[in-house]
Design an enzyme around this catalytic site. Structure first.
Site, PDB file in Angstrom:
ATOM      1  N   HIS A  62       4.711 -12.168  -6.563  1.00 58.94           N
ATOM      2  CA  HIS A  62       5.576 -13.351  -6.628  1.00 58.94           C
ATOM      3  C   HIS A  62       6.817 -13.206  -5.734  1.00 58.94           C
ATOM      4  O   HIS A  62       7.400 -12.133  -5.620  1.00 58.94           O
ATOM      5  CB  HIS A  62       5.950 -13.699  -8.067  1.00 58.94           C
ATOM      6  CG  HIS A  62       6.934 -12.805  -8.753  1.00 58.94           C
ATOM      7  ND1 HIS A  62       8.300 -12.978  -8.641  1.00 58.94           N
ATOM      8  CD2 HIS A  62       6.775 -11.754  -9.578  1.00 58.94           C
ATOM      9  CE1 HIS A  62       8.919 -12.072  -9.379  1.00 58.94           C
ATOM     10  NE2 HIS A  62       8.026 -11.305  -9.954  1.00 58.94           N
ATOM     11  N   GLU A 204       7.090 -17.269 -10.758  1.00 58.21           N
ATOM     12  CA  GLU A 204       6.613 -16.295 -11.751  1.00 58.21           C
ATOM     13  C   GLU A 204       7.639 -16.101 -12.857  1.00 58.21           C
ATOM     14  O   GLU A 204       7.297 -15.950 -14.033  1.00 58.21           O
ATOM     15  CB  GLU A 204       6.327 -14.954 -11.065  1.00 58.21           C
ATOM     16  CG  GLU A 204       5.635 -13.924 -11.966  1.00 58.21           C
ATOM     17  CD  GLU A 204       6.611 -13.036 -12.751  1.00 58.21           C
ATOM     18  OE1 GLU A 204       6.142 -12.282 -13.621  1.00 58.21           O
ATOM     19  OE2 GLU A 204       7.842 -13.101 -12.515  1.00 58.21           O
ATOM     20  N   GLU A 205       8.902 -16.106 -12.457  1.00 59.63           N
ATOM     21  CA  GLU A 205       9.960 -15.737 -13.398  1.00 59.63           C
ATOM     22  C   GLU A 205      10.160 -16.753 -14.515  1.00 59.63           C
ATOM     23  O   GLU A 205      10.871 -16.490 -15.474  1.00 59.63           O
ATOM     24  CB  GLU A 205      11.288 -15.511 -12.653  1.00 59.63           C
ATOM     25  CG  GLU A 205      11.274 -14.341 -11.677  1.00 59.63           C
ATOM     26  CD  GLU A 205      11.258 -12.969 -12.361  1.00 59.63           C
ATOM     27  OE1 GLU A 205      11.278 -12.926 -13.609  1.00 59.63           O
ATOM     28  OE2 GLU A 205      11.217 -11.955 -11.655  1.00 59.63           O
ATOM     29  N   ASP A 227       3.834  -6.026  -9.118  1.00 61.63           N
ATOM     30  CA  ASP A 227       5.159  -6.390  -9.631  1.00 61.63           C
ATOM     31  C   ASP A 227       5.930  -5.133  -9.999  1.00 61.63           C
ATOM     32  O   ASP A 227       5.363  -4.049 -10.095  1.00 61.63           O
ATOM     33  CB  ASP A 227       5.024  -7.309 -10.858  1.00 61.63           C
ATOM     34  CG  ASP A 227       6.197  -8.283 -10.988  1.00 61.63           C
ATOM     35  OD1 ASP A 227       7.326  -7.952 -10.552  1.00 61.63           O
ATOM     36  OD2 ASP A 227       5.986  -9.381 -11.532  1.00 61.63           O
ATOM     37  N   HIS A 315      16.327  -6.994 -13.351  1.00 60.35           N
ATOM     38  CA  HIS A 315      17.048  -8.254 -13.579  1.00 60.35           C
ATOM     39  C   HIS A 315      18.567  -8.042 -13.582  1.00 60.35           C
ATOM     40  O   HIS A 315      19.303  -8.731 -14.287  1.00 60.35           O
ATOM     41  CB  HIS A 315      16.572  -8.968 -14.857  1.00 60.35           C
ATOM     42  CG  HIS A 315      15.220  -9.602 -14.678  1.00 60.35           C
ATOM     43  ND1 HIS A 315      14.683 -10.528 -15.547  1.00 60.35           N
ATOM     44  CD2 HIS A 315      14.295  -9.441 -13.700  1.00 60.35           C
ATOM     45  CE1 HIS A 315      13.492 -10.900 -15.114  1.00 60.35           C
ATOM     46  NE2 HIS A 315      13.233 -10.247 -13.999  1.00 60.35           N
TER      47      HIS A 315
END
Ligand SMILES: [Zn+2]
Length: 354
Positions: A62, A204-205, A227, A315
């Site tokens: 992604h 994707e997130e 990922d 993140h």
């Protein structure tokens, strides 16, 4: 390792639904490897490498990063935000952002919390920080703000890429490092017996959205997502909760919150890694999903797995990976694809036994 490409990918800006800048880089790189490139209405970029067989291996990585869009411009010119993706508000203090302008380009801003300045506080805040209390101050006048920005405009965290010890730190290694692994593994791929469809996916997130429609179109026999995964091998974590460790090699995912990897694919990946002496570690991520979950459940389903790049501080603006783990991920995927060429891997083998 092509660090400058990884840096370029990480420093590109692209929240879910606005991945154009990342897609341009991926398209440029894959253009030199295949003529069969196309983009679908969701923004997924497909690069097809035809093989002798119609059976398809789909790779998904992604392009989007967690970020914000402008939700509201108040009467003083401050920007209120809609978050896209899973932020921990405690990681957002004292950050800077880049705000997309209507006519293109960006303006810097500071991300602030709607509270009294610390000098004026008498009792400490009891509640933890709330995401919706963050706003952006661009330092522009109200008129300049109104002329420059619009609702829905992209706001991303502003942090450059840096080489850091054994690896790299950047704002969006999740998942530009996955995109990077896909590109570099395809460079190492010789002709594959199967048709390989590499897809740089979108959104994707916020729920594996691009990969869901992409897999529906491709209808692969085997789906491999790339990922980042959690490496909580630092103070505050526990040994049983660390998921992966930096320097432990590519993560071969057994499961995450969206996917239980096909047992035979797990076995094949582990055997290939052992055979080629590639550092690897088995991964179980109790929560959180990857595009592998979307691939596995597309249409009538396929054999799915995710290969992971262990990442600390996921993140946050300081995601951290080791170069050796990134290289192991590239090598394992390339070995798998090249082994598929020799017929050592048959998609028929992937039927589960009764
Ligand atoms: Zn990710």
């Amino acid at each position: 390792m092509n660090t400058s490409l990884l840096q370029e990918l990480c420093e590109a800006r692209g929240v879910p639904g606005q991945e154009e800048a990342v897609r341009r880089i991926v398209r440029r790189e894959l253009n030199s490897l295949t003529d069969e490139l196309r983009v679908d209405p969701m923004g997924n970029l497909y690069a097809t490498f035809p093989g002798a067989s119609d059976a398809k291996i789909m790779i998904a990585a992604h392009m989007d990063e967690i970020g914000f869009i402008i939700k509201h411009i108040d009467d003083k010119g401050f920007l209120r935000l809609q978050t896209l993706g899973g932020f921990d508000p405690r990681q957002l203090f004292a950050q800077r952002v880049l705000v997309s302008k209507i006519e293109g380009g960006t303006v810097p801003g500071v991300l602030c919390y709607a509270t009294k300045p610390t000098h004026l506080m008498t009792t400490p805040d009891k509640e933890g920080p709330q995401l919706d209390q963050f706003f952006v101050d661009t330092g522009l006048t109200l008129e300049e703000v109104k002329n420059s920005f619009e609702i829905g405009g992209m706001v991303t965290l502003d942090r450059g890429f840096t080489c850091c010890g054994q690896g790299f730190a950047a704002k969006s290694l999740d998942n530009r490092v996955g995109v990077f692994v896909m590109i570099e593994a395809l460079r190492k791929m010789s002709k594959c017996q199967f048709t390989v469809v590499a897809v740089a996916t979108t959104q994707e997130e916020i729920g594996l959205r691009g990969a869901t429609t992409a897999a529906y179109q491709v209808r692969p026999e085997v789906g491999i997502a790339l990922d980042t995964t959690i490496a909580a091998d630092y103070p505050g974590g526990t040994p049983e909760g660390q998921v992966t460790t930096l320097g432990g090699g590519v993560g071969i995912k057994i499961m995450d919150g969206s996917l239980i990897s096909h047992p035979r694919l797990v076995k094949q990946m582990r055997e290939i890694a052992r055979h080629h002496d590639l550092p690897h570690q088995m991964e179980i991520l109790p929560r959180g999903g990857t595009d592998g979950g979307a691939l596995q459940r597309s249409g009538a389903g396929c054999a799915g797995i995710t290969l992971s790049i262990p990442t600390r501080y996921i993140h946050t603006v300081n995601e951290l990976v080791y170069a050796s783990d990134v290289q192991a991920a590239i090598d394992l995927l390339a070995c798998y694809l090249n082994q598929a060429e020799t017929g050592q891997i048959e998609t028929a083998e992937l039927q589960l036994e009764e």
